[in-house]
Motif scaffolding. Structure first.
Motif, PDB file in Angstrom:
ATOM      1  N   ASP A  18      64.913   8.284  48.304  1.00 20.16           N
ATOM      2  CA  ASP A  18      63.648   8.729  48.879  1.00 20.16           C
ATOM      3  C   ASP A  18      63.597   8.258  50.327  1.00 20.16           C
ATOM      4  OD1 ASP A  18      61.134   9.710  49.257  1.00 20.16           O
ATOM      5  OD2 ASP A  18      60.123   8.225  47.998  1.00 20.16           O
ATOM      6  N   THR A  19      63.615   9.191  51.273  1.00 18.23           N
ATOM      7  CA  THR A  19      63.727   8.818  52.688  1.00 18.23           C
ATOM      8  C   THR A  19      62.405   8.886  53.440  1.00 18.23           C
ATOM      9  OG1 THR A  19      64.267  11.088  53.285  1.00 18.23           O
ATOM     10  CG2 THR A  19      66.120   9.595  52.814  1.00 18.23           C
ATOM     11  N   ALA A  20      61.337   9.308  52.770  1.00 20.82           N
ATOM     12  CA  ALA A  20      60.066   9.471  53.475  1.00 20.82           C
ATOM     13  C   ALA A  20      58.963   8.694  52.762  1.00 20.82           C
ATOM     14  CB  ALA A  20      59.702  10.946  53.533  1.00 20.82           C
ATOM     15  N   PRO A  21      58.051   8.106  53.521  1.00 20.07           N
ATOM     16  CA  PRO A  21      56.896   7.474  52.881  1.00 20.07           C
ATOM     17  C   PRO A  21      56.016   8.531  52.221  1.00 20.07           C
ATOM     18  CG  PRO A  21      56.654   7.442  55.267  1.00 20.07           C
ATOM     19  CD  PRO A  21      58.004   8.014  54.978  1.00 20.07           C
ATOM     20  N   ARG A  22      55.336   8.147  51.148  1.00 20.06           N
ATOM     21  CA  ARG A  22      54.494   9.084  50.397  1.00 20.06           C
ATOM     22  C   ARG A  22      53.117   8.472  50.167  1.00 20.06           C
ATOM     23  NH1 ARG A  22      57.645  13.140  51.292  1.00 20.06           N
ATOM     24  NH2 ARG A  22      59.639  13.074  50.271  1.00 20.06           N
ATOM     25  N   TYR A  23      52.086   9.285  50.384  1.00 24.37           N
ATOM     26  CA  TYR A  23      50.725   8.850  50.090  1.00 24.37           C
ATOM     27  C   TYR A  23      50.483   8.932  48.594  1.00 24.37           C
ATOM     28  CZ  TYR A  23      49.655   8.908  55.037  1.00 24.37           C
ATOM     29  OH  TYR A  23      49.647   8.638  56.379  1.00 24.37           O
ATOM     30  N   GLN A  24      49.806   7.916  48.069  1.00 22.94           N
ATOM     31  CA  GLN A  24      49.465   7.869  46.655  1.00 22.94           C
ATOM     32  C   GLN A  24      48.098   7.217  46.486  1.00 22.94           C
ATOM     33  OE1 GLN A  24      52.698   5.373  45.117  1.00 22.94           O
ATOM     34  NE2 GLN A  24      53.537   7.172  44.095  1.00 22.94           N
ATOM     35  N   LEU A  25      47.519   7.430  45.312  1.00 19.09           N
ATOM     36  CA  LEU A  25      46.356   6.674  44.894  1.00 19.09           C
ATOM     37  C   LEU A  25      46.780   5.778  43.745  1.00 19.09           C
ATOM     38  CD1 LEU A  25      43.584   9.444  44.778  1.00 19.09           C
ATOM     39  CD2 LEU A  25      44.206   7.934  46.686  1.00 19.09           C
ATOM     40  N   ALA A  26      46.480   4.496  43.840  1.00 17.62           N
ATOM     41  CA  ALA A  26      46.713   3.552  42.747  1.00 17.62           C
ATOM     42  C   ALA A  26      45.397   3.430  41.993  1.00 17.62           C
ATOM     43  CB  ALA A  26      47.160   2.202  43.278  1.00 17.62           C
ATOM     44  N   ASP A  73      65.373  17.328  59.559  1.00 17.89           N
ATOM     45  CA  ASP A  73      65.734  16.249  60.484  1.00 17.89           C
ATOM     46  C   ASP A  73      64.997  14.950  60.176  1.00 17.89           C
ATOM     47  OD1 ASP A  73      67.324  18.064  61.821  1.00 17.89           O
ATOM     48  OD2 ASP A  73      65.776  18.540  63.306  1.00 17.89           O
ATOM     49  N   GLY A  74      64.151  14.967  59.137  1.00 16.09           N
ATOM     50  CA  GLY A  74      63.398  13.777  58.785  1.00 16.09           C
ATOM     51  C   GLY A  74      62.130  13.579  59.589  1.00 16.09           C
ATOM     52  N   LYS A  75      61.801  14.567  60.428  1.00 12.94           N
ATOM     53  CA  LYS A  75      60.575  14.474  61.212  1.00 12.94           C
ATOM     54  C   LYS A  75      59.433  15.136  60.450  1.00 12.94           C
ATOM     55  CE  LYS A  75      62.906  14.261  65.608  1.00 12.94           C
ATOM     56  NZ  LYS A  75      63.129  14.842  66.905  1.00 12.94           N
ATOM     57  N   MET A  76      58.245  14.581  60.643  1.00  9.02           N
ATOM     58  CA  MET A  76      57.085  15.102  59.937  1.00  9.02           C
ATOM     59  C   MET A  76      56.673  16.460  60.502  1.00  9.02           C
ATOM     60  SD  MET A  76      53.695  13.012  59.051  1.00  9.02           S
ATOM     61  CE  MET A  76      52.794  13.408  57.595  1.00  9.02           C
ATOM     62  N   ASN A  77      56.433  17.423  59.593  1.00  5.36           N
ATOM     63  CA  ASN A  77      55.945  18.737  59.979  1.00  5.36           C
ATOM     64  C   ASN A  77      54.467  18.668  60.342  1.00  5.36           C
ATOM     65  OD1 ASN A  77      58.218  20.456  59.761  1.00  5.36           O
ATOM     66  ND2 ASN A  77      58.091  20.297  57.535  1.00  5.36           N
ATOM     67  N   LYS A  78      53.984  19.693  61.019  1.00  2.00           N
ATOM     68  CA  LYS A  78      52.592  19.759  61.439  1.00  2.00           C
ATOM     69  C   LYS A  78      51.677  19.997  60.235  1.00  2.00           C
ATOM     70  CE  LYS A  78      49.443  22.180  64.429  1.00  2.00           C
ATOM     71  NZ  LYS A  78      49.180  23.316  65.262  1.00  2.00           N
ATOM     72  N   VAL A  79      50.557  19.243  60.193  1.00  2.00           N
ATOM     73  CA  VAL A  79      49.540  19.454  59.175  1.00  2.00           C
ATOM     74  C   VAL A  79      48.722  20.675  59.574  1.00  2.00           C
ATOM     75  CG1 VAL A  79      47.468  18.503  58.087  1.00  2.00           C
ATOM     76  CG2 VAL A  79      49.400  17.003  58.600  1.00  2.00           C
ATOM     77  N   VAL A  80      48.649  21.655  58.675  1.00  2.00           N
ATOM     78  CA  VAL A  80      47.892  22.878  58.933  1.00  2.00           C
ATOM     79  C   VAL A  80      46.430  22.658  58.558  1.00  2.00           C
ATOM     80  CG1 VAL A  80      47.622  25.300  58.299  1.00  2.00           C
ATOM     81  CG2 VAL A  80      49.896  24.320  58.548  1.00  2.00           C
ATOM     82  N   ARG A  81      46.218  22.043  57.401  1.00  2.00           N
ATOM     83  CA  ARG A  81      44.859  21.771  56.936  1.00  2.00           C
ATOM     84  C   ARG A  81      44.931  20.647  55.898  1.00  2.00           C
ATOM     85  NH1 ARG A  81      46.324  26.083  53.592  1.00  2.00           N
ATOM     86  NH2 ARG A  81      45.874  25.595  51.429  1.00  2.00           N
TER      87      ARG A  81
END
Length: 190
Positions: A18-26, A73-81
């Motif tokens: 897993d190469t990217a951080p991920r948002y979660q709810l604990a 490339d491991g770069k974050m894509n643009k958030v659309v909404r």
């Protein structure tokens, strides 16, 4: 609302493949035999809230330009909404509710019933009203408002919103009206 659970928005850091951080709810159980049990909801962000009966967690997630958070490339894509999430507390089933405008959101959960009002963070969009019981979302015919100053009137089932004036949202009817005052209301307490 019943003090049975606490929800902590967290960022799971990369490890292994897993190469990217991920948002979660604990989601932490605070009562009974399950006290201290932690369950996770992936791809959900905070701040969060609960419906008045405590049956659902309200959160949100980013929706990206091509559906993926990160490009090759491991770069974050643009958030659309950002879309609203209604998460069943018992089963942690996620219902993603499409917000009818782009950009970052701000939301307010009513204290009675299962209604969530959503605005653009900058106040540059019409308000959206989600009735979770009817599984219905409506864009309100309104001026562009933000939700940084909201006061609920529980018995009247109304929200009073200060944003370049005072507005009353009759939640069950989905009716928003401007209240005429001889002064400009910036804050309200009831």
């Amino acid at each position: 609302p019943d003090d049975s659970h606490a929800v902590f928005p967290v960022l799971k850091m990369p490890s292994g493949d897993d190469t990217a951080p991920r948002y979660q709810l604990a989601v932490v159980n605070l009562l009974g035999d399950q006290n201290g049990t932690v369950r996770f909801v992936d791809n959900a962000k905070g701040p969060v809230g609960f419906t008045s009966d405590g049956s659902s967690i309200i959160s949100y997630r980013d929706v990206f330009i091509n559906g993926d958070a990160y490009n090759s490339d491991g770069k974050m894509n643009k958030v659309v909404r950002q879309d609203l999430l209604a998460i069943d507390l018992e089963k942690l089933q996620v219902e993603q509710l499409t917000v009818p405008f782009s950009g970052l959101i701000n939301f307010f959960i009513t204290g009675d019933g299962h209604f969530v009002v959503v605005a653009g963070w900058t106040g540059s969009q019409k308000l959206a009203l989600f009735d979770l019981d009817a599984d219905k979302g409506t864009t309100l015919a309104s001026p562009d408002l933000d939700l940084h100053e909201v006061v609920p009137r529980m018995k009247a089932k109304e929200l009073w919103i200060c944003d370049d004036g005072l507005f009353r949202l009759r939640v069950e009817q989905g009716k928003l009206e401007k209240i005429s005052l001889p002064f400009l209301a910036w804050h309200a307490n009831m």
